[in-house]
Design an enzyme around this catalytic site. Sequence first.
Site, short mmCIF file in Angstrom:
data_model
loop_
_atom_site.label_atom_id
_atom_site.label_comp_id
_atom_site.label_asym_id
_atom_site.label_seq_id
_atom_site.Cartn_x
_atom_site.Cartn_y
_atom_site.Cartn_z
CE LYS A 178 -2.51 2.62 3.68
NZ LYS A 178 -1.61 3.41 3.85
CG ASN A 179 2.29 2.81 3.47
OD1 ASN A 179 1.33 3.09 3.40
ND2 ASN A 179 2.74 2.63 4.76
CB CYS B 135 -4.27 7.33 10.72
SG CYS B 135 -4.94 5.58 9.79
NE ARG C 86 0.29 11.34 10.27
CZ ARG C 86 -0.18 10.17 9.72
NH1 ARG C 86 -1.60 9.70 9.88
NH2 ARG C 86 0.43 9.60 8.96
CG ASP D 287 2.56 1.63 9.67
OD1 ASP D 287 2.25 2.48 10.35
OD2 ASP D 287 2.71 1.82 8.55
NE ARG E 100 -6.83 4.74 4.91
CZ ARG E 100 -5.97 5.08 5.90
NH1 ARG E 100 -6.48 5.16 7.16
NH2 ARG E 100 -4.67 5.26 5.63
C1 UD1 Z 1 4.32 6.91 6.74
C2 UD1 Z 1 3.46 5.73 6.75
C3 UD1 Z 1 2.62 5.45 7.98
C4 UD1 Z 1 3.83 4.98 9.01
C5 UD1 Z 1 4.98 6.01 8.90
C6 UD1 Z 1 6.13 5.75 9.92
C7 UD1 Z 1 2.80 6.19 4.28
C8 UD1 Z 1 1.59 6.59 3.75
N1 UD1 Z 1 2.46 6.39 5.66
O1 UD1 Z 1 3.65 8.06 7.35
O2 UD1 Z 1 1.99 4.31 7.79
O3 UD1 Z 1 3.24 4.94 10.37
O4 UD1 Z 1 5.36 6.45 7.84
O5 UD1 Z 1 6.63 4.55 9.55
O6 UD1 Z 1 3.74 5.75 4.02
N2 UD1 Z 1 7.56 14.16 11.44
C9 UD1 Z 1 7.79 15.61 11.71
N3 UD1 Z 1 7.89 16.41 10.70
C10 UD1 Z 1 7.84 16.26 9.19
C11 UD1 Z 1 7.40 15.04 8.88
C12 UD1 Z 1 7.22 13.80 10.07
O7 UD1 Z 1 8.06 15.85 12.87
O8 UD1 Z 1 7.77 17.06 8.36
C13 UD1 Z 1 7.46 13.54 12.26
C14 UD1 Z 1 6.03 12.69 12.70
O9 UD1 Z 1 5.19 13.38 13.56
C15 UD1 Z 1 6.32 11.41 13.18
C16 UD1 Z 1 7.88 10.86 12.38
O10 UD1 Z 1 8.28 12.15 12.12
O11 UD1 Z 1 6.51 11.54 14.54
C17 UD1 Z 1 7.47 9.90 11.35
O12 UD1 Z 1 6.66 10.52 10.49
P1 UD1 Z 1 6.74 10.17 8.76
O13 UD1 Z 1 7.82 8.93 8.72
O14 UD1 Z 1 6.88 11.13 8.07
O15 UD1 Z 1 5.42 9.31 8.66
P2 UD1 Z 1 4.45 9.50 7.31
O16 UD1 Z 1 5.07 9.64 6.07
O17 UD1 Z 1 3.23 10.51 7.50
#
Ligand code: UD1
Length: 420
Positions: free
Chosen positions: A22-23, A117, A122, A306, A398
Amino acid sequence: MEKFIINGGKPLKGEVNICGAKNAAIAILPAILLVKGTCRIENLPNISDVKKYIEVLQELGVKITYESPNEIFVENTEVNSTKCLFEKCRKMRASYYLLGSLLGRYKSVEVPFPGGCDFGTRPIDQHIKGFTALNAQVTLEDGIIKANAKKLVGTSIYLDVVSVGATINILLASVLAEGTTFIENAAKEPHIVDLANFLNAMGANIKGAGTDTIKIQGVKELPGNTAYSIIPDQIEAGTFMIAAAATGGDVIVKNCIPKHLDSLTSKLIEMGITVEEMGDSIHVKCDKRPQKATIKTLPYPGFPTDMQPQMAVLLSIANGTSILTEGVWENRFQYVSELQKLGANIRIEGRSAIIEGVKNLTGSFVNSPDLRGGAALIIAGLAAKNVTEVYNLDHVDRGYENFEQKLKNLGAKIERVKVE
Ligand code: UD1
């Protein structure tokens, strides 16, 4: 609305085939906007997140046809507009990857601030930091992110936090930029490598994906005109591995990449569960009560966040007291109050769940709070005595293709029924 009615307590037995990730799919779909020619994408999971993403791209004007439920052909990647403000886009968290891809191709984009979610705040500061470093102007007004650039210019970008989304978005934005971009402290998840492999197959020049530093040498265009097959879903595979263990089952999880599951496999073995790798399959067998464990979720190759909710179910019926710490998200224990309804003995202390294993869970009525929390509650229902009803199936739909059919094939008593 629909719910699952699960008659639990039956060990899962047999074989299950894993779908495309999915991701990876929802990173590769926006990436097709960078391709000038045609492309074919195979092994797409047939799940609602992917179907909605394809609808969003079609609404933008991209010409996509389904060759089968798991394969699309993209004929024309031109968009009618780079303003992605329609309803479907608002509802989908991964629509923020359109920022990177449309900025990369057209140097201009407007996308709503992402939903998705709810695991606490975020932020997307690291995405914005990356776009800005590449020479774009980024503003956030009334819930809309706007990014524009005269031209994007490669540079070195150090991520302050290891972010999957920021790594993907910066990759997308830099592929057609002038010069060389380095993403330092990059995320290393398998779907980042898959996205880089897709882009390289289309004509990009990316090296180092899967390591801390990704080097992107900008190219003039991505000619495409080739096919790409998405990697198997490591989280779906892990979900079935845990479901096998939690029900005292014996399951061969087929068509997966065992290396992607190393952190889970080693924990299961530590807990006394038999796990054997066999080429592109993993055999999981559990004929005694699993032992407690201490686990902390971390970016890849650490234990995946996850898989945290599913693992909590297994620890709930393990022998002894386990500690499960969430190291990625601020708040990812929404499913715990539902799991407690089945008799799990869990208390939350800060970012850790302290889990006193009980001998058995007992069926109840539960609400799926999010995608993986929903999967965890389904596993709990399969492991529990008596009947469990799981509501809010939209979340699991999803991310899991044919979930109940795959479980039924393993002998589970599970039915999807409409809720009046
Ligand atoms: C992706 C995955 C999600 C998974 C996560 C961590 C997808 C669609 N989703 O989410 O299922 O749980 O990776 O493996 O691939 N952060 C910041 N600033 C930013 C971006 C992130 O502080 O600009 C923090 C977030 O709050 C979180 C951490 O970094 O604590 C990891 O987030 P991130 O790896 O970006 O998760 P997603 O890409 O949203």
